[in-house]
Design a protein around this motif. Structure first.
Motif, PDB file in Angstrom:
ATOM      1  N   ARG A 223       0.595  14.663  12.685  1.00  0.00           N
ATOM      2  CA  ARG A 223       1.023  14.492  11.301  1.00  0.00           C
ATOM      3  C   ARG A 223       1.348  15.829  10.600  1.00  0.00           C
ATOM      4  NH1 ARG A 223      -0.878   9.243  10.137  1.00  0.00           N
ATOM      5  NH2 ARG A 223       0.759   9.089   8.602  1.00  0.00           N
ATOM      6  N   PRO A 224       2.306  16.590  11.134  1.00  0.00           N
ATOM      7  CA  PRO A 224       2.635  17.889  10.516  1.00  0.00           C
ATOM      8  C   PRO A 224       3.246  17.732   9.120  1.00  0.00           C
ATOM      9  CG  PRO A 224       4.266  17.287  12.141  1.00  0.00           C
ATOM     10  CD  PRO A 224       3.190  16.258  12.238  1.00  0.00           C
TER      11      PRO A 224
ATOM     12  N   LYS B 177       0.860  -1.204   0.000  1.00  0.00           N
ATOM     13  CA  LYS B 177       0.000   0.000   0.000  1.00  0.00           C
ATOM     14  C   LYS B 177       0.884   1.237   0.000  1.00  0.00           C
ATOM     15  CE  LYS B 177      -1.569   1.730   4.136  1.00  0.00           C
ATOM     16  NZ  LYS B 177      -1.357   3.152   4.376  1.00  0.00           N
ATOM     17  N   ASN B 178       1.951   1.221   0.829  1.00  0.00           N
ATOM     18  CA  ASN B 178       2.757   2.438   0.987  1.00  0.00           C
ATOM     19  C   ASN B 178       3.761   2.651  -0.137  1.00  0.00           C
ATOM     20  OD1 ASN B 178       1.228   2.877   3.198  1.00  0.00           O
ATOM     21  ND2 ASN B 178       2.808   2.381   4.702  1.00  0.00           N
TER      22      ASN B 178
ATOM     23  N   ARG C 156      -3.168  -0.421  11.733  1.00  0.00           N
ATOM     24  CA  ARG C 156      -2.406  -1.576  12.202  1.00  0.00           C
ATOM     25  C   ARG C 156      -2.953  -2.088  13.539  1.00  0.00           C
ATOM     26  NH1 ARG C 156      -0.652  -2.558   7.251  1.00  0.00           N
ATOM     27  NH2 ARG C 156       0.250  -0.702   6.360  1.00  0.00           N
TER      28      ARG C 156
ATOM     29  N   ASP D 141       5.592  20.271   8.033  1.00  0.00           N
ATOM     30  CA  ASP D 141       6.634  21.321   8.005  1.00  0.00           C
ATOM     31  C   ASP D 141       7.859  20.910   7.189  1.00  0.00           C
ATOM     32  OD1 ASP D 141       6.789  19.475  10.276  1.00  0.00           O
ATOM     33  OD2 ASP D 141       8.637  20.525  10.770  1.00  0.00           O
ATOM     34  N   LEU D 142       8.219  19.628   7.226  1.00  0.00           N
ATOM     35  CA  LEU D 142       9.422  19.197   6.473  1.00  0.00           C
ATOM     36  C   LEU D 142       9.141  19.216   4.968  1.00  0.00           C
ATOM     37  CD1 LEU D 142      10.595  16.270   8.780  1.00  0.00           C
ATOM     38  CD2 LEU D 142      11.484  18.612   8.695  1.00  0.00           C
TER      39      LEU D 142
ATOM     40  N   VAL E  58       8.272   7.071  16.877  1.00  0.00           N
ATOM     41  CA  VAL E  58       7.955   7.711  15.598  1.00  0.00           C
ATOM     42  C   VAL E  58       6.696   8.573  15.675  1.00  0.00           C
ATOM     43  CG1 VAL E  58       7.393   7.284  13.163  1.00  0.00           C
ATOM     44  CG2 VAL E  58       9.132   5.888  14.313  1.00  0.00           C
TER      45      VAL E  58
ATOM     46  N   ASP F 184       4.853   0.549  12.146  1.00  0.00           N
ATOM     47  CA  ASP F 184       3.640  -0.089  11.606  1.00  0.00           C
ATOM     48  C   ASP F 184       3.491  -1.530  12.065  1.00  0.00           C
ATOM     49  OD1 ASP F 184       3.770   1.601   8.365  1.00  0.00           O
ATOM     50  OD2 ASP F 184       3.165   2.258  10.358  1.00  0.00           O
TER      51      ASP F 184
ATOM     52  N   SER G  96      11.492  11.768   7.391  1.00  0.00           N
ATOM     53  CA  SER G  96      10.058  11.591   7.128  1.00  0.00           C
ATOM     54  C   SER G  96       9.841  10.861   5.796  1.00  0.00           C
ATOM     55  CB  SER G  96       9.382  12.965   7.072  1.00  0.00           C
ATOM     56  OG  SER G  96       8.226  12.930   6.250  1.00  0.00           O
ATOM     57  N   VAL G  97       9.041   9.810   5.828  1.00  0.00           N
ATOM     58  CA  VAL G  97       8.735   9.049   4.602  1.00  0.00           C
ATOM     59  C   VAL G  97       8.005   9.944   3.610  1.00  0.00           C
ATOM     60  CG1 VAL G  97       7.347   7.127   3.690  1.00  0.00           C
ATOM     61  CG2 VAL G  97       8.674   6.829   5.792  1.00  0.00           C
ATOM     62  N   GLY G  98       6.951  10.589   4.048  1.00  0.00           N
ATOM     63  CA  GLY G  98       6.140  11.415   3.141  1.00  0.00           C
ATOM     64  C   GLY G  98       6.911  12.592   2.594  1.00  0.00           C
TER      65      GLY G  98
HETATM   66  C1  EPZ Z   1       4.266   6.919   6.258  1.00  0.00           C
HETATM   67  O1  EPZ Z   1       3.517   7.956   6.868  1.00  0.00           O
HETATM   68  C2  EPZ Z   1       3.333   5.713   6.167  1.00  0.00           C
HETATM   69  N1  EPZ Z   1       2.187   6.054   5.332  1.00  0.00           N
HETATM   70  C3  EPZ Z   1       2.883   5.324   7.565  1.00  0.00           C
HETATM   71  O2  EPZ Z   1       2.092   4.155   7.417  1.00  0.00           O
HETATM   72  C4  EPZ Z   1       4.102   4.986   8.419  1.00  0.00           C
HETATM   73  O3  EPZ Z   1       3.679   4.679   9.729  1.00  0.00           O
HETATM   74  C5  EPZ Z   1       5.055   6.189   8.423  1.00  0.00           C
HETATM   75  O4  EPZ Z   1       5.398   6.552   7.073  1.00  0.00           O
HETATM   76  C6  EPZ Z   1       6.343   5.890   9.189  1.00  0.00           C
HETATM   77  O5  EPZ Z   1       6.972   4.791   8.621  1.00  0.00           O
HETATM   78  C7  EPZ Z   1       2.310   5.991   3.991  1.00  0.00           C
HETATM   79  O6  EPZ Z   1       3.371   5.674   3.458  1.00  0.00           O
HETATM   80  C8  EPZ Z   1       1.081   6.299   3.182  1.00  0.00           C
HETATM   81  P1  EPZ Z   1       6.415  10.288   8.337  1.00  0.00           P
HETATM   82  P2  EPZ Z   1       4.113   9.467   6.866  1.00  0.00           P
HETATM   83  O7  EPZ Z   1       6.304  11.536   7.533  1.00  0.00           O
HETATM   84  O8  EPZ Z   1       4.828   9.716   5.596  1.00  0.00           O
HETATM   85  C9  EPZ Z   1       6.958  13.532  11.692  1.00  0.00           C
HETATM   86  C10 EPZ Z   1       0.368   2.705   7.827  1.00  0.00           C
HETATM   87  O9  EPZ Z   1       0.068   2.110   8.851  1.00  0.00           O
HETATM   88  N2  EPZ Z   1       6.903  14.531  10.608  1.00  0.00           N
HETATM   89  O10 EPZ Z   1       7.639   9.440   8.207  1.00  0.00           O
HETATM   90  O11 EPZ Z   1       3.045  10.393   7.264  1.00  0.00           O
HETATM   91  C11 EPZ Z   1       5.560  12.982  11.989  1.00  0.00           C
HETATM   92  O12 EPZ Z   1       4.908  13.812  12.911  1.00  0.00           O
HETATM   93  C12 EPZ Z   1       0.735   4.165   7.865  1.00  0.00           C
HETATM   94  O13 EPZ Z   1       0.476   2.168   6.683  1.00  0.00           O
HETATM   95  C13 EPZ Z   1       7.201  15.869  10.904  1.00  0.00           C
HETATM   96  O14 EPZ Z   1       7.498  16.211  12.046  1.00  0.00           O
HETATM   97  O15 EPZ Z   1       5.169   9.337   8.059  1.00  0.00           O
HETATM   98  C14 EPZ Z   1       5.813  11.637  12.584  1.00  0.00           C
HETATM   99  O16 EPZ Z   1       6.041  11.783  13.973  1.00  0.00           O
HETATM  100  C15 EPZ Z   1       0.480   4.758   9.207  1.00  0.00           C
HETATM  101  N3  EPZ Z   1       7.122  16.792   9.916  1.00  0.00           N
HETATM  102  C16 EPZ Z   1       7.114  11.201  11.921  1.00  0.00           C
HETATM  103  O17 EPZ Z   1       7.664  12.360  11.281  1.00  0.00           O
HETATM  104  C17 EPZ Z   1       6.787  16.453   8.626  1.00  0.00           C
HETATM  105  O18 EPZ Z   1       6.755  17.351   7.748  1.00  0.00           O
HETATM  106  C18 EPZ Z   1       6.930  10.123  10.883  1.00  0.00           C
HETATM  107  O19 EPZ Z   1       6.140  10.667   9.865  1.00  0.00           O
HETATM  108  C19 EPZ Z   1       6.495  15.103   8.346  1.00  0.00           C
HETATM  109  C20 EPZ Z   1       6.566  14.149   9.341  1.00  0.00           C
END
Ligand code: EPZ
Length: 419
Positions: free
Chosen positions: A122-123, A22-23, A372, A125-126, A328, A306, A163-165
């Protein structure tokens, strides 16, 4: 309201086929905006999130359709930014990934701020820091964020958190930018590598994906391709825990040992045995005695957040004390209260949960509190005495295709009712 019912006590046996990730599929669908040519995603899992993203792009005059072989055919040549459906954006956070490709293709993008969710604020900012470094002007107001840039220019971007996203959004924004972009402290998840591999197959020039420092040489255009994403390592990990918690031996078709290393190593510590029968096929032997273990979730290649809820369920019925630290997300222990309802002995102290293994759980009505956590409720139901009724299934359906059919195929007594 739909519910999943699990009658506990059955051992599992046989084999299960894992869906594609999915991801990976979600960012790859969004990346198709970067090319006006046909994109085919083979065996795309038809998950709720894939449907939402497809509806969003269809509403923007993209063509997205499933062919008879389960492949998703996409053409975004007529995409219009104007009809972006804010409701659908808010419904699924991953739709914010659309910002990078839209900014790259049209030089502007206005999108409603993605909501938070149960597991955290879920900010973004990055994401926005990176777009600014690529030359975009960012405006936030009235619940919207707007980015504008005549032509994105390559730059060096350091992510305070991998950050993944943010890594995915900035990777997609950079592939057609002028010059070179370097993303440092980038996320290293296998899905990042998969997205980069997809983009390179389209003609992009991305190196270093998956090892923390990604270099992107901008190109002028990207061609259409047909692509098969990687298997879903979290779904595979969920079934590995299912074998462990039911003291069963099963075969998982679609388990990549390298990508599952963090989960496999932790389960080995618990007493589970693995045999790599052939590429992407693993025999999981959960019949031995289990040991309590400590877990700290971290960005890849650390233990995946996850898989945290699923492992907690196993440790809830494993003799001894275990400690899980969730580093995380700030609120990813919603499933603890549900497990305690079933008789688990778990205490939370901030981002740490202390689990004292109990003899057994008892079935009762529980909720899926996130994607999850919902899977974890099924795992608990497999071993609980009596019947477990799981509601709020939309969380589960966002990330797992035919999950009860897959468990039933392994011998679980599980079915969905509408009552
Ligand atoms: C992805 O979410 C996944 N979703 C999540 O899977 C997964 O849990 C997560 O990565 C961590 O591995 C998809 O891929 C669609 P992050 P994402 O940006 O990209 C902080 C599932 O169960 N952060 O890595 O939103 C944030 O607050 C889902 O399939 C900032 O501070 O995760 C968090 O604490 C749930 N600023 C941490 O990073 C930002 O600009 C991880 O977030 C972005 C993120």
């Amino acid at each position: 309201m739909e519910k999943i019912i699990v009658e506990g006590g059955n051992k599992l046996n046989g084999e299960v086929n894992i869906s594609l990730a999915k991801n990976s599929v979600l960012p790859i669908i969004v990346a198709s905006i970067l090319s006006p040519n046909d994109i085919i995603i083979n065996n795309a899992p038809i998950l709720e999130d894939v449907v939402v993203l497809s509806d969003l792009l269809t509403g923007m005059d993209c063509e997205i359709k499933n062919d008879s072989n389960g492949n998703l055919k996409i053409n975004t040549s007529n995409i219009k930014e104007s009809n972006m459906n804010s409701e659908l954006i808010r419904k699924m956070r991953a739709s914010f990934l659309i910002m990078g490709p839209m900014l790259s293709r049209f030089g502007k993008c206005k999108i409603s701020m993605p909501g938070g969710c149960n597991i955290g604020s879920r900010p973004i900012d990055l994401h926005l820091k990176g777009f600014k470094l690529l030359g975009a002007e960012i405006e936030i107001g009235h619940g919207f964020v707007e980015a504008k840039a005549k032509k994105l220019k390559g730059n060096r971007i350091y992510l305070d958190f991998p950050s993944v996203g943010a890594t995915e959004n900035l990777l997609m924004a950079s592939v057609l930018a002028e010059g070179t972009t370097i993303i440092e402290n980038a996320a290293e998840e296998p899905e990042i590598w998969d997205l980069a591999n997809f983009l390179n197959s389209m003609g992009a020039k991305v190196t270093g994906a998956g090892v923390g420092k990604i270099t992107i040489e901008g190109v002028d255009s990207l061609k259409g391709i047909s692509y098969t994403p990687i298997y879903d390592r979290v779904e595979a990990g969920t079934f590995m825990v299912a074998a462990a918690i039911t003291n069963s031996k099963i075969t998982i078709n679609g388990a990549n040992e390298e990508q599952l290393r963090p989960t496999i190593e932790k389960l080995k510590e618990c007493g589970v045995k693995f045999e790599n029968i052939k590429e992407n096929v693993m025999l999981v032997d959960g019949t031995g005695t289990k040991n309590s273990v400590d877990i700290k979730t971290l960005p890849y290649p650390g233990f995946p957040t996850d898989m945290q809820a699923q492992m907690m369920t196993l440790l809830a019925v494993t003799k001894g004390s275990s400690i899980i630290t969730e580093t995380v997300f700030e609120n990813r222990f919603m499933h603890v209260a549900e497990l305690v309802r079933m008789g688990a002995n778990i205490k939370i102290d901030g981002r740490t949960a202390i689990i004292e293994g109990v003899e057994s759980l008892t079935g009762c009505e529980v909720k899926a509190t996130d994607l999850r956590a919902g899977a974890a409720m099924i795992l608990a139901g497999l071993v609980a005495q009596g019947k477990t009724e799981i509601s709020d299934l939309y969380h589960i359906d966002r990330g797992y295709v035919d999950i009860e059919e897959k468990f039933r195929g392994l011998g679980a007594n599980i079915y969905r009712v509408d009552k």
